[in-house]
Structures are given as structure tokens and as C-alpha cells.
Design a protein around this motif. Structure first.
Motif, PDB file in Angstrom:
ATOM      1  N   SER A  13      16.668  72.735  24.163  1.00 53.07           N
ATOM      2  CA  SER A  13      16.006  73.765  24.968  1.00 53.07           C
ATOM      3  C   SER A  13      17.012  74.899  25.144  1.00 53.07           C
ATOM      4  CB  SER A  13      15.592  73.181  26.321  1.00 53.07           C
ATOM      5  OG  SER A  13      14.872  74.146  27.057  1.00 53.07           O
ATOM      6  N   ALA A  14      16.681  76.055  24.610  1.00 51.80           N
ATOM      7  CA  ALA A  14      17.619  77.183  24.621  1.00 51.80           C
ATOM      8  C   ALA A  14      17.291  78.153  25.748  1.00 51.80           C
ATOM      9  CB  ALA A  14      17.559  77.911  23.282  1.00 51.80           C
ATOM     10  N   ASN A  15      18.247  78.990  26.048  1.00 49.92           N
ATOM     11  CA  ASN A  15      18.178  80.083  27.038  1.00 49.92           C
ATOM     12  C   ASN A  15      18.357  79.591  28.478  1.00 49.92           C
ATOM     13  OD1 ASN A  15      17.627  81.936  24.956  1.00 49.92           O
ATOM     14  ND2 ASN A  15      15.415  81.749  25.228  1.00 49.92           N
ATOM     15  N   PHE A  20      19.946  83.959  27.704  1.00 45.61           N
ATOM     16  CA  PHE A  20      19.281  84.309  26.450  1.00 45.61           C
ATOM     17  C   PHE A  20      20.262  84.313  25.272  1.00 45.61           C
ATOM     18  CE2 PHE A  20      17.694  87.560  23.434  1.00 45.61           C
ATOM     19  CZ  PHE A  20      16.487  86.968  23.106  1.00 45.61           C
ATOM     20  N   ASP A  21      19.929  83.546  24.254  1.00 47.21           N
ATOM     21  CA  ASP A  21      20.700  83.454  23.005  1.00 47.21           C
ATOM     22  C   ASP A  21      22.098  82.851  23.177  1.00 47.21           C
ATOM     23  OD1 ASP A  21      18.668  84.356  21.414  1.00 47.21           O
ATOM     24  OD2 ASP A  21      19.614  86.245  20.812  1.00 47.21           O
ATOM     25  N   SER A  22      22.399  82.291  24.361  1.00 47.85           N
ATOM     26  CA  SER A  22      23.763  81.784  24.544  1.00 47.85           C
ATOM     27  C   SER A  22      23.862  80.403  25.187  1.00 47.85           C
ATOM     28  CB  SER A  22      24.597  82.775  25.360  1.00 47.85           C
ATOM     29  OG  SER A  22      24.012  82.973  26.623  1.00 47.85           O
ATOM     30  N   LEU A 125      22.689  80.744   9.806  1.00 48.58           N
ATOM     31  CA  LEU A 125      21.366  80.516   9.219  1.00 48.58           C
ATOM     32  C   LEU A 125      20.266  80.717  10.252  1.00 48.58           C
ATOM     33  CD1 LEU A 125      22.107  77.350   7.035  1.00 48.58           C
ATOM     34  CD2 LEU A 125      21.540  79.639   6.196  1.00 48.58           C
ATOM     35  N   GLU A 126      20.473  80.235  11.476  1.00 44.75           N
ATOM     36  CA  GLU A 126      19.451  80.313  12.521  1.00 44.75           C
ATOM     37  C   GLU A 126      19.418  81.702  13.173  1.00 44.75           C
ATOM     38  OE1 GLU A 126      17.042  78.545  13.309  1.00 44.75           O
ATOM     39  OE2 GLU A 126      16.626  78.565  15.458  1.00 44.75           O
ATOM     40  N   GLY A 127      20.549  82.389  13.187  1.00 46.55           N
ATOM     41  CA  GLY A 127      20.592  83.733  13.768  1.00 46.55           C
ATOM     42  C   GLY A 127      21.160  83.765  15.173  1.00 46.55           C
ATOM     43  N   HIS A 128      21.165  82.643  15.856  1.00 48.04           N
ATOM     44  CA  HIS A 128      21.776  82.543  17.189  1.00 48.04           C
ATOM     45  C   HIS A 128      22.180  81.087  17.391  1.00 48.04           C
ATOM     46  CE1 HIS A 128      17.478  81.785  17.699  1.00 48.04           C
ATOM     47  NE2 HIS A 128      17.293  83.014  17.254  1.00 48.04           N
ATOM     48  N   PRO A 129      23.199  80.860  18.248  1.00 46.87           N
ATOM     49  CA  PRO A 129      23.756  79.502  18.342  1.00 46.87           C
ATOM     50  C   PRO A 129      23.135  78.599  19.404  1.00 46.87           C
ATOM     51  CG  PRO A 129      25.177  81.050  19.489  1.00 46.87           C
ATOM     52  CD  PRO A 129      24.014  81.849  18.977  1.00 46.87           C
ATOM     53  N   ASP A 130      22.199  79.129  20.217  1.00 47.47           N
ATOM     54  CA  ASP A 130      21.821  78.403  21.439  1.00 47.47           C
ATOM     55  C   ASP A 130      20.982  77.158  21.194  1.00 47.47           C
ATOM     56  OD1 ASP A 130      19.877  80.194  20.626  1.00 47.47           O
ATOM     57  OD2 ASP A 130      19.223  80.705  22.636  1.00 47.47           O
ATOM     58  N   ASN A 131      20.369  77.005  20.036  1.00 44.85           N
ATOM     59  CA  ASN A 131      19.697  75.752  19.683  1.00 44.85           C
ATOM     60  C   ASN A 131      20.573  74.872  18.788  1.00 44.85           C
ATOM     61  OD1 ASN A 131      16.685  77.467  19.761  1.00 44.85           O
ATOM     62  ND2 ASN A 131      16.864  75.485  20.758  1.00 44.85           N
ATOM     63  N   VAL A 132      21.188  75.478  17.771  1.00 43.99           N
ATOM     64  CA  VAL A 132      21.936  74.648  16.811  1.00 43.99           C
ATOM     65  C   VAL A 132      23.168  74.008  17.446  1.00 43.99           C
ATOM     66  CG1 VAL A 132      21.111  75.782  14.713  1.00 43.99           C
ATOM     67  CG2 VAL A 132      23.153  76.675  15.852  1.00 43.99           C
ATOM     68  N   LYS A 173       5.536  81.480  17.349  1.00 47.54           N
ATOM     69  CA  LYS A 173       6.653  81.646  16.425  1.00 47.54           C
ATOM     70  C   LYS A 173       7.751  82.485  17.089  1.00 47.54           C
ATOM     71  CE  LYS A 173       4.946  80.076  12.272  1.00 47.54           C
ATOM     72  NZ  LYS A 173       3.960  79.128  12.737  1.00 47.54           N
ATOM     73  N   THR A 174       8.994  82.086  16.853  1.00 50.05           N
ATOM     74  CA  THR A 174      10.118  82.802  17.468  1.00 50.05           C
ATOM     75  C   THR A 174      10.092  84.289  17.098  1.00 50.05           C
ATOM     76  OG1 THR A 174      11.470  80.816  17.501  1.00 50.05           O
ATOM     77  CG2 THR A 174      12.644  82.899  17.618  1.00 50.05           C
ATOM     78  N   ALA A 175       9.772  84.590  15.849  1.00 47.62           N
ATOM     79  CA  ALA A 175       9.779  86.003  15.418  1.00 47.62           C
ATOM     80  C   ALA A 175       8.800  86.812  16.265  1.00 47.62           C
ATOM     81  CB  ALA A 175       9.414  86.092  13.939  1.00 47.62           C
ATOM     82  N   TYR A 224       8.294  89.295  29.296  1.00 50.35           N
ATOM     83  CA  TYR A 224       7.602  89.865  28.141  1.00 50.35           C
ATOM     84  C   TYR A 224       6.885  88.788  27.334  1.00 50.35           C
ATOM     85  CZ  TYR A 224      10.847  93.398  29.644  1.00 50.35           C
ATOM     86  OH  TYR A 224      11.542  94.280  30.427  1.00 50.35           O
ATOM     87  N   ARG A 225       7.394  87.567  27.425  1.00 55.06           N
ATOM     88  CA  ARG A 225       6.823  86.470  26.660  1.00 55.06           C
ATOM     89  C   ARG A 225       5.682  85.762  27.393  1.00 55.06           C
ATOM     90  NH1 ARG A 225      12.547  84.098  24.175  1.00 55.06           N
ATOM     91  NH2 ARG A 225      12.465  85.369  22.290  1.00 55.06           N
ATOM     92  N   LEU A 226       5.724  85.813  28.722  1.00 54.26           N
ATOM     93  CA  LEU A 226       4.740  85.045  29.487  1.00 54.26           C
ATOM     94  C   LEU A 226       3.283  85.407  29.145  1.00 54.26           C
ATOM     95  CD1 LEU A 226       6.596  84.631  32.881  1.00 54.26           C
ATOM     96  CD2 LEU A 226       5.843  82.815  31.331  1.00 54.26           C
ATOM     97  N   SER A 250      11.095  77.415  27.629  1.00 57.16           N
ATOM     98  CA  SER A 250      12.069  76.735  26.778  1.00 57.16           C
ATOM     99  C   SER A 250      12.241  77.512  25.475  1.00 57.16           C
ATOM    100  CB  SER A 250      11.579  75.309  26.480  1.00 57.16           C
ATOM    101  OG  SER A 250      12.517  74.630  25.672  1.00 57.16           O
ATOM    102  N   GLY A 251      13.436  77.985  25.224  1.00 66.96           N
ATOM    103  CA  GLY A 251      13.676  78.783  24.015  1.00 66.96           C
ATOM    104  C   GLY A 251      12.770  79.998  24.003  1.00 66.96           C
ATOM    105  N   ALA A 252      12.138  80.236  22.865  1.00 71.00           N
ATOM    106  CA  ALA A 252      11.212  81.359  22.746  1.00 71.00           C
ATOM    107  C   ALA A 252       9.814  80.988  23.208  1.00 71.00           C
ATOM    108  CB  ALA A 252      11.180  81.827  21.293  1.00 71.00           C
ATOM    109  N   GLY A 253       9.631  79.762  23.735  1.00 73.82           N
ATOM    110  CA  GLY A 253       8.330  79.281  24.157  1.00 73.82           C
ATOM    111  C   GLY A 253       7.575  78.680  22.983  1.00 73.82           C
TER     112      GLY A 253
HETATM  113  N1  HSE Z   1      17.309  82.363  22.057  1.00 72.00           N
HETATM  114  C1  HSE Z   1      16.203  82.302  21.166  1.00 72.00           C
HETATM  115  C2  HSE Z   1      15.089  83.174  21.687  1.00 72.00           C
HETATM  116  C3  HSE Z   1      15.733  80.893  21.060  1.00 72.00           C
HETATM  117  O1  HSE Z   1      14.813  83.118  22.877  1.00 72.00           O
HETATM  118  O2  HSE Z   1      14.476  83.916  20.915  1.00 72.00           O
HETATM  119  C4  HSE Z   1      14.684  80.696  20.025  1.00 72.00           C
HETATM  120  O3  HSE Z   1      15.230  80.298  18.833  1.00 72.00           O
END
Ligand code: HSE
Length: 319
Positions: A13-15, A20-22, A125-132, A173-175, A224-226, A250-253
Motif C-alpha cells: 500500500s503506497a502513499n 505521495f510517491d515516497s 521500471l515502475e517509475g516510483h519506489p513506494d510500491n517496489v 489504472k495508475t496512469a 483529485y482521485r476521490l 491505497s496507492g493510486a486507488g
Molecule cells: N505513488 C503512486 C501514485 C502509487 O499514487 O500514483 C501508484 O503506483
């Protein structure tokens, strides 16, 4: 007989809201991989998970990446996946593929890379370290990537917390979840988050759980995500009403994570009842714990047949 590498990778579970991202932590829900060299690409799933069965498979692409880095040809690969971590739900399913693929490849190649190097590759590869990072190392990890290198601290978290994962039946999707975040924020909002992220990690580590509700609050991404996660705010409110210390995306949801004291033994029952009463039948609740160990890897003689473990606790026992 080709050696088969088995890997166990935890969900993450990231963020944790403000980090965020850390910030990220590792949880007791696991994916499993069995990987061996082959003369062709054969990818199977032990469940009905809709994984790509060709070179587009993320585990395959990650194994191939490390073989390429090491200048070793990869004629083919047999991969058997067990995917308990649901896809695109903010629980680190793609990180699990990346970390699992790198650990399997490194073991097949007789460990040319240290775990520090694998973490750097995984984060790139993932773009940020908070999950890997927590998937590889376990526990709570605070991590920053700078110039391709991950600077991080892993902290072991006490087992007096439960992590209530409210997982909806839709993907995000995270993107897509990153596209809705503004490119620029006010200075005061940066201060709001950085102070809370620092408070979050140190409070979790030291057991100052009374800080968590304030510490997990965020102005960088959640608001912004909610709108992409209908029902999430109601679950936040319900979680606090039933005694949670913290509740965040959790993470990007779209999963909502609530941190609950193990003393709140009736949280699960009350929350399930609430979901039912409010017609939120598309959400399921999984009560998880911290995984302080991280991914584990071992070498066996063939898929399904466990021989002697050559390395039985992944990052922590590497020679
Ligand atoms: N820190 C990332 C995000 C986690 O919130 O977009 C998702 O991979």
C-alpha cells in the motif's frame, strides 16, 4: 533438469495518504511465481487471472530486462503465476510482477546483482519506489529515487495494527489516476504534505498511532482521485466512526485502506455489516497485517516440487 525459481511477493500500500510517491508498506497478501528457463515462452496461471501469455507479460518483460542488462540471451521462459493481489486496485500488483521478475531472473543468473541494485532497477521500471521498495524489503519503507538510485529506510512495524483493505469491484489504472493530479501546487500545500508524511512514518514506527489521522491527510492527490472512486469518502467516514486510526486511498486507488488497532476486534464485523446495509456490495473487505519480511525466493528442481532451499528469505539472507 532446469532449475525452477519460486518467488513469493507481498501486496503493498503506497502513499499512506500524505507520503505521495515516497511511503509504502508491505501486507500479508501474496502473489507467487515459478520461473524456469525454457526454449520457448510458456506462461500459465494457476487461477483465472487474465494475464498476458506472451512477451507482453510483465514478469516476462522484467526477467528479459535483467538478462539484457547482464548481456545474457534468453531463448524462452516458463512462468507460472498465482495472482492473489488484484489488478489495478492500488495494492501493488504491477510492482509484485516487477519485483518477482527481477528476483527470479537474478536467481537464474546466479545472483549477479545485489538487492540494492535490484531495487534501483525495480524503481526505474515502475517509475516510483513506494510500491517496489516495500514489496522487496517488507515493513514500512520511506524511499526517494535520485539519479536512478533509491535512498531508503525500512522500518519494522509492530503487529498491533490491522490494515483493513476495502477493495471495490472496479479497476483504476495508475496512469488515469495520475492524469487527474495538478502539475503545480501551492507552497502551503507542499508544506502541508511534507510535514504530514514525516509525521506519518515516524508515528507508525514509534507507535504514536494517535497522530495517524492528521498525519495521513493530504493535499497532493487524494482530493483529485476521490471522484474516480465512488463510495470511498463514505468508507473513510465509516472507518473513523468505527475507531480506525487512519483512512486513505491505497496507492493510486481505488482500494481504501484503514489502519485499525487489533484491539478493535469487532471492526471487521461492523464494517461488513455497514457495507451490506448501505448496498455497497461491490466492495469486499480484507483484513491484513504488516509483512515485515518482504519478498522471498528459493530454487527448486521443477515446478511444483520443492527441493532444498538455496535461499529462503529473499533480501534478508542473501549471501
Ligand atoms: N505513488 C503512486 C501514485 C502509487 O499514487 O500514483 C501508484 O503506483
Amino acid at each position: 533438469m532446469e532449475p525452477c525459481i519460486k518467488v513469493k511477493i507481498p501486496a503493498t500500500s503506497a502513499n499512506l495518504g500524505s507520503g505521495f510517491d515516497s511511503l509504502g508498506l508491505s501486507l500479508t497478501m501474496y502473489n507467487y511465481l515459478e520461473v524456469s528457463e525454457s526454449d520457448r515462452v510458456v506462461i500459465t496461471s494457476t487461477d483465472e487471472a487474465p494475464i498476458p501469455k506472451d512477451e507482453q507479460n510483465l514478469v516476462y518483460k522484467t526477467v528479459k530486462y535483467l538478462y539484457d542488462v547482464c548481456g545474457k540471451p534468453l531463448p524462452g521462459l516458463a512462468i507460472r503465476q498465482t495472482n492473489n493481489v488484484p489488478f489495478a486496485r492500488g495494492l501493488g500488483s504491477s510492482s509484485a510482477c516487477i519485483v518477482g521478475g527481477l528476483l527470479a531472473a537474478n536467481e537464474l543468473l546466479h545472483a549477479p546483482m545485489s538487492h540494492e541494485e535490484l531495487l534501483n532497477f525495480a524503481s526505474t521500471l515502475e517509475g516510483h519506489p513506494d510500491n517496489v521498495a516495500p514489496a522487496l524489503l517488507g515493513g514500512l519503507v520511506t524511499a526517494v529515487i535520485e539519479g536512478g538510485k533509491v535512498y531508503h529506510v525500512k522500518q519494522t512495524i509492530k503487529d498491533d495494527l490491522m490494515f483493513a483493505a476495502f477493495i471495490p469491484n472496479f479497476e483504476l489504472k495508475t496512469a488515469q489516476a495520475r492524469r487527474v493530479i495538478p502539475q503545480e501546487i501551492a507552497h502551503r500545500d507542499a508544506v502541508y504534505n511534507l510535514s504530514r508524511a514525516a509525521l506519518m512514518s515516524v508515528s507508525l514506527y514509534t507507535g504514536n498511532y494517535g497522530n495517524l489521522r492528521v498525519a495521513c491527510d493530504d493535499r497532493l492527490h487524494q482530493q483529485y482521485r476521490l471522484p474516480l472512486i465512488p463510495g470511498a469518502q463514505d468508507i473513510f467516514r465509516m472507518s473513523y466512526e468505527f475507531g480506525a486510526y487512519a483512512s486513505f486511498v491505497s496507492g493510486a486507488g481505488p482500494t481504501v485502506m484503514s489502519i485499525v488497532d487489533t484491539a478493535e476486534f469487532d471492526f471487521e464485523g461492523r464494517a461488513n455489516e455497514w457495507l451490506h446495509e448501505h448496498g455497497m456490495t461491490g466492495w469486499r473487505l480484507r483484513m491484513l497485517s504488516i509483512d515485515n519480511r518482504g519478498a522471498a525466493v528459493k530454487r527448486t528442481d521443477a515446478p511444483g516440487h520443492t527441493m532444498e532451499e538455496t535461499e529462503n528469505s529473499g533480501p534478508h539472507s542473501r549471501p
